[in-house]
Motif scaffolding. Sequence first.
Motif, PDB file in Angstrom:
ATOM      1  N   GLY A 226       0.779  -1.230   0.000  1.00  0.00           N
ATOM      2  CA  GLY A 226       0.000   0.000   0.000  1.00  0.00           C
ATOM      3  C   GLY A 226       0.812   1.281   0.000  1.00  0.00           C
ATOM      4  O   GLY A 226       0.262   2.362  -0.164  1.00  0.00           O
ATOM      5  N   LYS A 227       2.099   1.181   0.216  1.00  0.00           N
ATOM      6  CA  LYS A 227       2.972   2.351   0.162  1.00  0.00           C
ATOM      7  C   LYS A 227       4.130   1.982  -0.749  1.00  0.00           C
ATOM      8  O   LYS A 227       4.781   0.958  -0.550  1.00  0.00           O
ATOM      9  CB  LYS A 227       3.468   2.709   1.568  1.00  0.00           C
ATOM     10  CG  LYS A 227       4.254   3.995   1.622  1.00  0.00           C
ATOM     11  CD  LYS A 227       4.580   4.389   3.048  1.00  0.00           C
ATOM     12  CE  LYS A 227       5.373   5.682   3.052  1.00  0.00           C
ATOM     13  NZ  LYS A 227       5.794   6.046   4.397  1.00  0.00           N
ATOM     14  N   ARG A 228       4.399   2.809  -1.742  1.00  0.00           N
ATOM     15  CA  ARG A 228       5.393   2.465  -2.762  1.00  0.00           C
ATOM     16  C   ARG A 228       6.756   2.140  -2.164  1.00  0.00           C
ATOM     17  O   ARG A 228       7.419   1.194  -2.593  1.00  0.00           O
ATOM     18  CB  ARG A 228       5.521   3.588  -3.785  1.00  0.00           C
ATOM     19  CG  ARG A 228       6.361   3.184  -4.984  1.00  0.00           C
ATOM     20  CD  ARG A 228       6.119   4.095  -6.167  1.00  0.00           C
ATOM     21  NE  ARG A 228       6.749   3.530  -7.341  1.00  0.00           N
ATOM     22  CZ  ARG A 228       7.990   3.815  -7.741  1.00  0.00           C
ATOM     23  NH1 ARG A 228       8.725   4.665  -7.061  1.00  0.00           N
ATOM     24  NH2 ARG A 228       8.493   3.243  -8.818  1.00  0.00           N
ATOM     25  N   GLN A 229       7.198   2.890  -1.173  1.00  0.00           N
ATOM     26  CA  GLN A 229       8.500   2.628  -0.552  1.00  0.00           C
ATOM     27  C   GLN A 229       8.543   1.217   0.033  1.00  0.00           C
ATOM     28  O   GLN A 229       9.517   0.493  -0.139  1.00  0.00           O
ATOM     29  CB  GLN A 229       8.789   3.661   0.529  1.00  0.00           C
ATOM     30  CG  GLN A 229      10.132   3.434   1.201  1.00  0.00           C
ATOM     31  CD  GLN A 229      10.490   4.510   2.197  1.00  0.00           C
ATOM     32  OE1 GLN A 229       9.938   5.606   2.143  1.00  0.00           O
ATOM     33  NE2 GLN A 229      11.378   4.208   3.106  1.00  0.00           N
ATOM     34  N   TYR A 230       7.475   0.818   0.707  1.00  0.00           N
ATOM     35  CA  TYR A 230       7.437  -0.525   1.297  1.00  0.00           C
ATOM     36  C   TYR A 230       7.407  -1.600   0.211  1.00  0.00           C
ATOM     37  O   TYR A 230       8.007  -2.658   0.355  1.00  0.00           O
ATOM     38  CB  TYR A 230       6.235  -0.682   2.209  1.00  0.00           C
ATOM     39  CG  TYR A 230       6.224   0.255   3.400  1.00  0.00           C
ATOM     40  CD1 TYR A 230       7.391   0.842   3.899  1.00  0.00           C
ATOM     41  CD2 TYR A 230       5.027   0.574   4.028  1.00  0.00           C
ATOM     42  CE1 TYR A 230       7.355   1.697   4.984  1.00  0.00           C
ATOM     43  CE2 TYR A 230       4.995   1.423   5.118  1.00  0.00           C
ATOM     44  CZ  TYR A 230       6.160   1.979   5.591  1.00  0.00           C
ATOM     45  OH  TYR A 230       6.124   2.823   6.670  1.00  0.00           O
ATOM     46  N   ASP A 231       6.685  -1.318  -0.872  1.00  0.00           N
ATOM     47  CA  ASP A 231       6.635  -2.269  -1.987  1.00  0.00           C
ATOM     48  C   ASP A 231       8.021  -2.481  -2.594  1.00  0.00           C
ATOM     49  O   ASP A 231       8.415  -3.610  -2.884  1.00  0.00           O
ATOM     50  CB  ASP A 231       5.672  -1.782  -3.076  1.00  0.00           C
ATOM     51  CG  ASP A 231       4.219  -1.798  -2.639  1.00  0.00           C
ATOM     52  OD1 ASP A 231       3.891  -2.539  -1.694  1.00  0.00           O
ATOM     53  OD2 ASP A 231       3.419  -1.071  -3.258  1.00  0.00           O
ATOM     54  N   ILE A 232       8.773  -1.402  -2.763  1.00  0.00           N
ATOM     55  CA  ILE A 232      10.127  -1.490  -3.323  1.00  0.00           C
ATOM     56  C   ILE A 232      11.032  -2.283  -2.389  1.00  0.00           C
ATOM     57  O   ILE A 232      11.796  -3.148  -2.836  1.00  0.00           O
ATOM     58  CB  ILE A 232      10.702  -0.083  -3.603  1.00  0.00           C
ATOM     59  CG1 ILE A 232       9.903   0.602  -4.716  1.00  0.00           C
ATOM     60  CG2 ILE A 232      12.186  -0.167  -3.977  1.00  0.00           C
ATOM     61  CD1 ILE A 232      10.184   2.095  -4.847  1.00  0.00           C
ATOM     62  N   GLU A 233      10.928  -2.013  -1.090  1.00  0.00           N
ATOM     63  CA  GLU A 233      11.731  -2.760  -0.119  1.00  0.00           C
ATOM     64  C   GLU A 233      11.393  -4.248  -0.141  1.00  0.00           C
ATOM     65  O   GLU A 233      12.277  -5.098  -0.042  1.00  0.00           O
ATOM     66  CB  GLU A 233      11.545  -2.171   1.275  1.00  0.00           C
ATOM     67  CG  GLU A 233      12.173  -0.789   1.408  1.00  0.00           C
ATOM     68  CD  GLU A 233      11.776  -0.059   2.671  1.00  0.00           C
ATOM     69  OE1 GLU A 233      10.875  -0.530   3.408  1.00  0.00           O
ATOM     70  OE2 GLU A 233      12.380   1.001   2.938  1.00  0.00           O
ATOM     71  N   MET A 234      10.107  -4.578  -0.291  1.00  0.00           N
ATOM     72  CA  MET A 234       9.689  -5.981  -0.368  1.00  0.00           C
ATOM     73  C   MET A 234      10.227  -6.626  -1.646  1.00  0.00           C
ATOM     74  O   MET A 234      10.704  -7.760  -1.622  1.00  0.00           O
ATOM     75  CB  MET A 234       8.167  -6.092  -0.327  1.00  0.00           C
ATOM     76  CG  MET A 234       7.659  -7.516  -0.493  1.00  0.00           C
ATOM     77  SD  MET A 234       8.193  -8.647   0.817  1.00  0.00           S
ATOM     78  CE  MET A 234       6.983  -8.271   2.047  1.00  0.00           C
ATOM     79  N   MET A 235      10.183  -5.907  -2.749  1.00  0.00           N
ATOM     80  CA  MET A 235      10.728  -6.433  -4.000  1.00  0.00           C
ATOM     81  C   MET A 235      12.220  -6.696  -3.870  1.00  0.00           C
ATOM     82  O   MET A 235      12.723  -7.713  -4.371  1.00  0.00           O
ATOM     83  CB  MET A 235      10.455  -5.471  -5.156  1.00  0.00           C
ATOM     84  CG  MET A 235       9.040  -5.483  -5.635  1.00  0.00           C
ATOM     85  SD  MET A 235       8.839  -4.419  -7.077  1.00  0.00           S
ATOM     86  CE  MET A 235       8.005  -3.037  -6.332  1.00  0.00           C
ATOM     87  N   GLU A 236      12.923  -5.804  -3.197  1.00  0.00           N
ATOM     88  CA  GLU A 236      14.355  -5.983  -2.992  1.00  0.00           C
ATOM     89  C   GLU A 236      14.623  -7.258  -2.185  1.00  0.00           C
ATOM     90  O   GLU A 236      15.525  -8.036  -2.520  1.00  0.00           O
ATOM     91  CB  GLU A 236      14.938  -4.762  -2.284  1.00  0.00           C
ATOM     92  CG  GLU A 236      16.433  -4.766  -2.221  1.00  0.00           C
ATOM     93  CD  GLU A 236      16.986  -3.456  -1.664  1.00  0.00           C
ATOM     94  OE1 GLU A 236      16.257  -2.729  -0.966  1.00  0.00           O
ATOM     95  OE2 GLU A 236      18.154  -3.178  -1.937  1.00  0.00           O
ATOM     96  N   TYR A 237      13.831  -7.485  -1.166  1.00  0.00           N
ATOM     97  CA  TYR A 237      13.954  -8.709  -0.367  1.00  0.00           C
ATOM     98  C   TYR A 237      13.683  -9.942  -1.230  1.00  0.00           C
ATOM     99  O   TYR A 237      14.428 -10.932  -1.179  1.00  0.00           O
ATOM    100  CB  TYR A 237      12.980  -8.665   0.822  1.00  0.00           C
ATOM    101  CG  TYR A 237      12.890  -9.971   1.550  1.00  0.00           C
ATOM    102  CD1 TYR A 237      13.885 -10.353   2.458  1.00  0.00           C
ATOM    103  CD2 TYR A 237      11.826 -10.841   1.330  1.00  0.00           C
ATOM    104  CE1 TYR A 237      13.809 -11.569   3.114  1.00  0.00           C
ATOM    105  CE2 TYR A 237      11.752 -12.056   1.980  1.00  0.00           C
ATOM    106  CZ  TYR A 237      12.743 -12.412   2.880  1.00  0.00           C
ATOM    107  OH  TYR A 237      12.664 -13.630   3.517  1.00  0.00           O
TER     108      TYR A 237
END
Length: 54
Positions: free
Chosen positions: A5-16
């Motif tokens: 729901g928040k782009r920054q968190y989505d990017i961090e999850m993708m990185e993981y």
Amino acid sequence: MVYLGKRQYDIEMMEYEVTELFKHNILDREVFARARSILKQELIKEQRKNSSLN
């Protein structure tokens, strides 16, 4: 895919997720490096955007 729901968190999850794929030999080093580079660039953009809003 899970979206947080928040782009920054989505990017961090993708990185993981990309890191986990690399650890399990699903991605080769070149693809992993390119994906991480793109995600880092996007994370920096998002952090700058968020800091300018505050």
